[in-house]
Scaffold this motif. Structure first.
Motif, PDB file in Angstrom:
ATOM      1  N   ASN A   5      43.380  31.934  48.756  1.00 31.14           N
ATOM      2  CA  ASN A   5      43.779  31.034  47.688  1.00 31.14           C
ATOM      3  C   ASN A   5      42.535  30.249  47.263  1.00 31.14           C
ATOM      4  N   LEU A   6      42.594  29.614  46.102  1.00 28.39           N
ATOM      5  CA  LEU A   6      41.432  28.829  45.671  1.00 28.39           C
ATOM      6  C   LEU A   6      41.242  27.570  46.516  1.00 28.39           C
ATOM      7  N   ALA A  48      32.943  24.846  45.887  1.00 28.25           N
ATOM      8  CA  ALA A  48      32.716  25.290  44.507  1.00 28.25           C
ATOM      9  C   ALA A  48      33.578  24.422  43.580  1.00 28.25           C
ATOM     10  N   PRO A  49      33.012  23.331  43.043  1.00 31.28           N
ATOM     11  CA  PRO A  49      33.812  22.344  42.310  1.00 31.28           C
ATOM     12  C   PRO A  49      34.544  22.918  41.088  1.00 31.28           C
ATOM     13  N   GLU A  50      34.046  24.042  40.560  1.00 35.07           N
ATOM     14  CA  GLU A  50      34.749  24.642  39.408  1.00 35.07           C
ATOM     15  C   GLU A  50      36.143  25.111  39.791  1.00 35.07           C
ATOM     16  N   ARG A  78      52.808  19.211  54.850  1.00 32.94           N
ATOM     17  CA  ARG A  78      51.630  20.034  55.161  1.00 32.94           C
ATOM     18  C   ARG A  78      50.940  20.452  53.855  1.00 32.94           C
ATOM     19  N   VAL A  79      49.616  20.367  53.859  1.00 32.26           N
ATOM     20  CA  VAL A  79      48.856  20.881  52.725  1.00 32.26           C
ATOM     21  C   VAL A  79      47.776  21.832  53.229  1.00 32.26           C
ATOM     22  N   GLN A  80      47.217  22.599  52.294  1.00 31.44           N
ATOM     23  CA  GLN A  80      46.090  23.464  52.626  1.00 31.44           C
ATOM     24  C   GLN A  80      44.856  22.591  52.878  1.00 31.44           C
ATOM     25  N   ASN A  81      43.831  23.215  53.433  1.00 31.61           N
ATOM     26  CA  ASN A  81      42.613  22.454  53.741  1.00 31.61           C
ATOM     27  C   ASN A  81      41.807  22.204  52.471  1.00 31.61           C
ATOM     28  N   SER A  82      42.200  21.185  51.744  1.00 35.86           N
ATOM     29  CA  SER A  82      41.521  20.831  50.495  1.00 35.86           C
ATOM     30  C   SER A  82      41.795  19.358  50.217  1.00 35.86           C
ATOM     31  N   ASP A  83      40.736  18.598  49.963  1.00 39.85           N
ATOM     32  CA  ASP A  83      40.911  17.168  49.672  1.00 39.85           C
ATOM     33  C   ASP A  83      41.760  16.946  48.436  1.00 39.85           C
ATOM     34  N   LEU A  84      41.668  17.890  47.516  1.00 44.11           N
ATOM     35  CA  LEU A  84      42.476  17.766  46.295  1.00 44.11           C
ATOM     36  C   LEU A  84      43.966  17.744  46.642  1.00 44.11           C
ATOM     37  N   TYR A  85      44.360  18.626  47.532  1.00 49.28           N
ATOM     38  CA  TYR A  85      45.776  18.682  47.929  1.00 49.28           C
ATOM     39  C   TYR A  85      46.188  17.420  48.680  1.00 49.28           C
ATOM     40  N   PRO A 140      26.505  31.328  43.658  1.00 45.82           N
ATOM     41  CA  PRO A 140      25.533  30.489  44.389  1.00 45.82           C
ATOM     42  C   PRO A 140      26.031  30.082  45.776  1.00 45.82           C
ATOM     43  N   HIS A 141      27.329  30.248  46.017  1.00 48.14           N
ATOM     44  CA  HIS A 141      27.885  29.872  47.326  1.00 48.14           C
ATOM     45  C   HIS A 141      28.060  31.089  48.235  1.00 48.14           C
ATOM     46  N   GLY A 142      27.452  32.200  47.837  1.00 44.96           N
ATOM     47  CA  GLY A 142      27.453  33.372  48.714  1.00 44.96           C
ATOM     48  C   GLY A 142      28.618  34.320  48.508  1.00 44.96           C
ATOM     49  N   LEU A 143      29.344  34.143  47.393  1.00 42.18           N
ATOM     50  CA  LEU A 143      30.521  34.980  47.166  1.00 42.18           C
ATOM     51  C   LEU A 143      30.522  35.540  45.745  1.00 42.18           C
ATOM     52  N   ILE A 144      30.878  36.801  45.609  1.00 43.65           N
ATOM     53  CA  ILE A 144      31.081  37.374  44.279  1.00 43.65           C
ATOM     54  C   ILE A 144      32.578  37.309  43.990  1.00 43.65           C
ATOM     55  N   GLY A 145      32.953  36.617  42.944  1.00 42.08           N
ATOM     56  CA  GLY A 145      34.374  36.536  42.567  1.00 42.08           C
ATOM     57  C   GLY A 145      34.745  37.799  41.805  1.00 42.08           C
ATOM     58  N   LEU A 146      35.570  38.653  42.412  1.00 43.30           N
ATOM     59  CA  LEU A 146      35.882  39.939  41.779  1.00 43.30           C
ATOM     60  C   LEU A 146      37.052  39.843  40.816  1.00 43.30           C
ATOM     61  N   CYS A 147      38.116  39.169  41.233  1.00 38.19           N
ATOM     62  CA  CYS A 147      39.274  39.026  40.338  1.00 38.19           C
ATOM     63  C   CYS A 147      40.226  37.973  40.898  1.00 38.19           C
ATOM     64  N   PHE A 148      41.121  37.530  40.028  1.00 35.93           N
ATOM     65  CA  PHE A 148      42.199  36.634  40.457  1.00 35.93           C
ATOM     66  C   PHE A 148      43.483  37.426  40.611  1.00 35.93           C
TER      67      PHE A 148
END
Ligand code: GTR
Length: 335
Positions: free
Chosen positions: A93-94, A101-103, A172-179, A137-145
């Motif tokens: 998941n994102l 990756a702030p985007e 419970r939330v996922q590991n993300s400060d946004l959540y 730049p974070h070491g990952l190629i985003g292939l698709c959603f």
């Protein structure tokens, strides 16, 4: 199939990684791919379909071995492995990407999409591509959603009809400060936790609830312990399939193009499976006696999210992305 341990994956890296030393395009073993979901979940089926395409078009040189059901660890841990090249592919998941990756935050914002067609149009268009590109730049190629539908709250205590109903619940939330901010902004207490621990957390009363889409609520069997499912639809963050930049760089340009093309072609296939899976999950959940409720005033939840947007949308790049997505709302060509 032998169980692949984390040590074995990292060992693979030490002993040479994805491809044989003989050079580009010379595959020594299939790509290794991780998914937290079980083998029949649409994300796993889609990567399996992609593997079939790859195998066919590369004359058997390229294929994917999928480690499903979270065998290799949490999304956060397997992402780390992927960045370091110990894993080639990962479907996550994102949310666990939000921190670096702030985007990705923009697609994960509460109430950023007005509908599923809006979300799909944004993912298929320039905003989606911009977020995929931002991962490199974070070491990952985003292939698709891949689709993840809308997330809704569920809990063991009561239906959530207004934000007040969330007050005091441990969610419970996922590991993300946004959540964390989102759930706290709605008046509940957020508990970040790996998905694999949620069932027991609900059983033991460590948490009162969580939030997820219909298929995950069903496949994890959380509906059996938390029988109130409230259709807040607060987040429509997609799933993403990423490849390690380290694995990617070992491929010839032609193979890179092939991997990219096969990933893209798995998206419509996944969406068909997804739509069917949502209906099946909904049916099973309702038949089980879960109390499902619509939320009359979703705006009351959305209003509380303004400070969360302010806190997490900071850079000009994020703001542009957000504006592009908002501009796509309500356009005719969503369907
Ligand atoms: C699901 C998603 C998983 C994971 C899970 C969670 O909807 O497909 O990748 O993010 O939610 O809540 O941990």
């Amino acid at each position: 199939m032998a169980r692949l341990t984390r040590r074995a994956v990292t060992g693979g890296l030490v002993t040479g990684g994805v491809l044989a030393a003989s050079g580009c395009g010379e595959i020594a073993r299939p790509f290794f791919s991780s998914d937290t979901h079980s083998s029949d979940y649409p994300t796993v089926e889609a990567v399996r379909m992609m593997s079939g395409l790859l195998e066919e078009r590369s004359g058997g040189r390229l294929s994917i071995r999928i480690y499903s059901g979270g065998q290799l660890g949490s999304e956060r841990d397997t992402l780390e492995l992927t960045v370091f090249g110990g894993l080639d592919l990962n479907r996550v998941n994102l949310a666990p990407l939000n921190a670096f990756a702030p985007e990705t935050v923009i697609l994960s914002l509460p109430f950023v999409f007005e509908s599923e067609p809006h979300m799909r149009a944004a993912l298929d268009g320039a905003p989606g591509q911009a977020v995929l590109d931002a991962l490199e730049p974070h070491g990952l190629i985003g292939l698709c959603f891949y689709d993840s539908g809308a997330r809704n709250f569920y809990n063991i205590r009561r239906p959530i009809r207004t934000p007040d109903d969330l007050r005091g619940l441990k969610i419970r939330v996922q590991n993300s400060d946004l959540y964390v901010s989102m759930v706290e902004g709605l008046g509940a207490n957020a508990t970040p936790m790996d998905l694999s621990e949620v069932y027991q957390g609900l059983m033991q009363g460590v948490i009162d609830g969580a939030e997820n889409n219909w298929p995950s609520y069903e496949s994890t069997r959380h509906f059996e312990t938390a029988p109130f499912y409230s259709l807040t639809g607060h987040v429509m963050a997609p799933e993403v399939l990423v490849m390690s930049v380290r694995s990617w760089r070992k491929l010839s340009e032609a193979d890179q193009a092939l991997v990219q093309a096969c990933a893209r072609e798995s998206v419509p296939y996944m969406r068909d499976l997804w739509d069917a899976r949502v209906s099946a999950a909904r049916e099973r959940i309702i038949a089980s006696g879960v109390e499902v409720n619509e939320v009359d005033d979703v705006g009351a939840f959305a209003d509380l999210m303004r400070p969360v947007w302010e806190r997490f949308v900071r850079s000009p790049a994020q703001q542009r992305l957000l504006e592009d997505i908002r501009n796509m709302a309500g356009s005719e060509d969503h369907a």
